[in-house]
Design a protein around this motif. Sequence first.
Motif, PDB file in Angstrom:
ATOM      1  N   GLU A   1       1.252  -1.005   0.043  1.00  0.00           N
ATOM      2  CA  GLU A   1       0.303   0.149   0.173  1.00  0.00           C
ATOM      3  C   GLU A   1       0.993   1.261   0.353  1.00  0.00           C
ATOM      4  OE1 GLU A   1      -2.308  -0.554   3.382  1.00  0.00           O
ATOM      5  OE2 GLU A   1      -3.628  -2.075   2.614  1.00  0.00           O
ATOM      6  N   ASP A   2       2.076   1.492   0.746  1.00  0.00           N
ATOM      7  CA  ASP A   2       3.371   2.805   0.865  1.00  0.00           C
ATOM      8  C   ASP A   2       3.416   2.001  -0.326  1.00  0.00           C
ATOM      9  OD1 ASP A   2       2.338   3.071   3.333  1.00  0.00           O
ATOM     10  OD2 ASP A   2       3.668   1.642   4.083  1.00  0.00           O
ATOM     11  N   GLN A   3       3.722   1.976  -1.311  1.00  0.00           N
ATOM     12  CA  GLN A   3       4.713   1.113  -2.329  1.00  0.00           C
ATOM     13  C   GLN A   3       3.583   1.903  -3.792  1.00  0.00           C
ATOM     14  OE1 GLN A   3       5.900  -2.326  -3.400  1.00  0.00           O
ATOM     15  NE2 GLN A   3       7.884  -2.509  -2.524  1.00  0.00           N
ATOM     16  N   GLU A   4       2.152   1.870  -3.453  1.00  0.00           N
ATOM     17  CA  GLU A   4       1.118   2.374  -4.130  1.00  0.00           C
ATOM     18  C   GLU A   4       1.104   4.318  -3.999  1.00  0.00           C
ATOM     19  OE1 GLU A   4      -2.859   0.096  -3.473  1.00  0.00           O
ATOM     20  OE2 GLU A   4      -1.646  -2.015  -5.041  1.00  0.00           O
ATOM     21  N   HIS A   5       0.964   3.941  -2.438  1.00  0.00           N
ATOM     22  CA  HIS A   5       0.764   5.725  -2.370  1.00  0.00           C
ATOM     23  C   HIS A   5       1.472   6.151  -2.763  1.00  0.00           C
ATOM     24  CE1 HIS A   5      -0.645   8.914   0.126  1.00  0.00           C
ATOM     25  NE2 HIS A   5       0.163   9.021   0.947  1.00  0.00           N
ATOM     26  N   LEU A   6       3.370   5.739  -3.207  1.00  0.00           N
ATOM     27  CA  LEU A   6       4.496   6.888  -3.129  1.00  0.00           C
ATOM     28  C   LEU A   6       4.388   6.309  -5.017  1.00  0.00           C
ATOM     29  CD1 LEU A   6       7.434   5.095  -0.846  1.00  0.00           C
ATOM     30  CD2 LEU A   6       6.652   7.004  -1.122  1.00  0.00           C
ATOM     31  N   THR A   7       4.082   5.363  -5.668  1.00  0.00           N
ATOM     32  CA  THR A   7       3.693   5.917  -6.915  1.00  0.00           C
ATOM     33  C   THR A   7       2.535   6.438  -7.155  1.00  0.00           C
ATOM     34  OG1 THR A   7       4.304   3.337  -6.407  1.00  0.00           O
ATOM     35  CG2 THR A   7       3.224   4.495  -9.196  1.00  0.00           C
ATOM     36  N   GLU A   8       1.962   6.766  -6.504  1.00  0.00           N
ATOM     37  CA  GLU A   8       0.563   7.855  -6.801  1.00  0.00           C
ATOM     38  C   GLU A   8       1.376   9.093  -6.512  1.00  0.00           C
ATOM     39  OE1 GLU A   8      -3.609   8.964  -5.238  1.00  0.00           O
ATOM     40  OE2 GLU A   8      -2.620   7.373  -4.062  1.00  0.00           O
ATOM     41  N   ILE A   9       2.110   9.181  -5.085  1.00  0.00           N
ATOM     42  CA  ILE A   9       2.351  10.987  -5.196  1.00  0.00           C
ATOM     43  C   ILE A   9       3.671  11.060  -6.935  1.00  0.00           C
ATOM     44  CG2 ILE A   9       4.403  11.263  -3.648  1.00  0.00           C
ATOM     45  CD1 ILE A   9       2.683  10.495  -1.056  1.00  0.00           C
ATOM     46  N   LYS A  10       4.020  10.052  -6.820  1.00  0.00           N
ATOM     47  CA  LYS A  10       5.529  10.656  -8.003  1.00  0.00           C
ATOM     48  C   LYS A  10       4.748  10.731  -9.153  1.00  0.00           C
ATOM     49  CE  LYS A  10       9.146   7.967 -10.141  1.00  0.00           C
ATOM     50  NZ  LYS A  10       9.988   6.980 -10.686  1.00  0.00           N
ATOM     51  N   SER A  11       3.663  10.484  -9.434  1.00  0.00           N
ATOM     52  CA  SER A  11       3.108  10.786 -10.351  1.00  0.00           C
ATOM     53  C   SER A  11       2.091  11.987 -10.271  1.00  0.00           C
ATOM     54  CB  SER A  11       1.826   9.507 -10.582  1.00  0.00           C
ATOM     55  OG  SER A  11       0.863   9.721 -11.553  1.00  0.00           O
ATOM     56  N   ASN A  12       1.956  12.096  -8.808  1.00  0.00           N
ATOM     57  CA  ASN A  12       1.661  13.474  -8.784  1.00  0.00           C
ATOM     58  C   ASN A  12       2.025  14.771  -8.964  1.00  0.00           C
ATOM     59  OD1 ASN A  12      -1.324  12.799  -8.805  1.00  0.00           O
ATOM     60  ND2 ASN A  12      -1.045  13.182  -6.125  1.00  0.00           N
ATOM     61  N   LEU A  13       3.952  13.930  -8.667  1.00  0.00           N
ATOM     62  CA  LEU A  13       4.259  15.349  -8.915  1.00  0.00           C
ATOM     63  C   LEU A  13       4.813  15.526 -10.457  1.00  0.00           C
ATOM     64  CD1 LEU A  13       6.318  14.506  -5.640  1.00  0.00           C
ATOM     65  CD2 LEU A  13       5.514  16.298  -6.173  1.00  0.00           C
ATOM     66  N   ASN A  14       5.021  14.314 -11.435  1.00  0.00           N
ATOM     67  CA  ASN A  14       5.353  14.186 -11.728  1.00  0.00           C
ATOM     68  C   ASN A  14       4.278  15.994 -12.828  1.00  0.00           C
ATOM     69  OD1 ASN A  14       7.751  13.220 -12.354  1.00  0.00           O
ATOM     70  ND2 ASN A  14       6.627  11.116 -12.936  1.00  0.00           N
ATOM     71  N   HIS A  15       3.069  15.085 -12.681  1.00  0.00           N
ATOM     72  CA  HIS A  15       1.907  16.028 -13.332  1.00  0.00           C
ATOM     73  C   HIS A  15       2.298  17.342 -13.272  1.00  0.00           C
ATOM     74  CE1 HIS A  15      -1.746  16.743 -15.383  1.00  0.00           C
ATOM     75  NE2 HIS A  15      -2.311  17.299 -14.205  1.00  0.00           N
ATOM     76  N   GLU A  16       2.676  18.042 -12.013  1.00  0.00           N
ATOM     77  CA  GLU A  16       2.840  19.089 -11.316  1.00  0.00           C
ATOM     78  C   GLU A  16       4.141  19.661 -12.127  1.00  0.00           C
ATOM     79  OE1 GLU A  16       2.792  18.555  -7.204  1.00  0.00           O
ATOM     80  OE2 GLU A  16       1.105  18.551  -7.130  1.00  0.00           O
ATOM     81  N   GLU A  17       4.781  18.849 -12.365  1.00  0.00           N
ATOM     82  CA  GLU A  17       5.770  19.434 -12.448  1.00  0.00           C
ATOM     83  C   GLU A  17       6.203  19.656 -14.010  1.00  0.00           C
ATOM     84  OE1 GLU A  17       9.437  20.839 -13.160  1.00  0.00           O
ATOM     85  OE2 GLU A  17       8.843  20.255 -11.721  1.00  0.00           O
ATOM     86  N   GLU A  18       5.489  19.055 -14.752  1.00  0.00           N
ATOM     87  CA  GLU A  18       5.058  19.512 -15.866  1.00  0.00           C
ATOM     88  C   GLU A  18       3.748  20.548 -16.359  1.00  0.00           C
ATOM     89  OE1 GLU A  18       2.723  15.764 -17.755  1.00  0.00           O
ATOM     90  OE2 GLU A  18       4.219  14.464 -17.380  1.00  0.00           O
TER      91      GLU A  18
END
Length: 231
Positions: A84-101
């Motif tokens: 679950e933590d890995q999924e949460h981290l993946t989601e956070i990373k995806s959001n960060l990438n989206h915000e960076e874009e």
Amino acid sequence: MSNIKTEDEIALFEREIKDFWNKFKSIYGSEQINQTLALRDSCKESIKTLSEKWSKKLKEEDLMIDKIQEYSDEILQQSKRISEDQEHLTEIKSNLNHEEEQRKDLTDSIQELKEELMKKKEIISSKNKATKERLERLCKSKALFEERLGLEIRRIHNEQLQFIFRHIDHKDPEKPYVFTLSINEQGDYEVTSCSPPLDCIAEFQLKVRETNNFSAFVANIRKAFTALSYK
């Protein structure tokens, strides 16, 4: 489950010993019986000791199995939490990438707007400079026009120039013939008013835009006013 099985085997074994003893008792004498009893008691004691030992061992094994199961459940829960933590981290990373874009797109848009604004400023500055230069040339020509053509030039509101001709109507030399000139957003000459009106003013305006011969433009308008005064 293993405890129940062991106790059943012990009970069965004791019954078999008892049956054996009864048969043996009917065949052999008392001395041998006593010896056999002693052997039986010793055997029973050994069996009891062995039974207690194995019972204790089986209980310890059951406890160990329970402990292993507990550890297994705990490891499973930890694995689940890690997943679950890995999924949460993946989601956070995806959001960060989206915000960076989005940040990059916004930065690019701001840069494009800045460049466009700079270009517009340069164009406006260039047009203002050209307009100022034209107005300066017109003002320098003022004395010449006034002397030769009986023309008065006034600067009025909105950076417009008003041209006033006199000495045109021989019956009334002081009668004014007026047109107002400005420079539009495209940097072209534009007649904004004319009194009395001239049918040919649009043609003169087009010609001065093509040739940029302002002296000829003013002279042609004066000729048109003069011709109108004789009608």
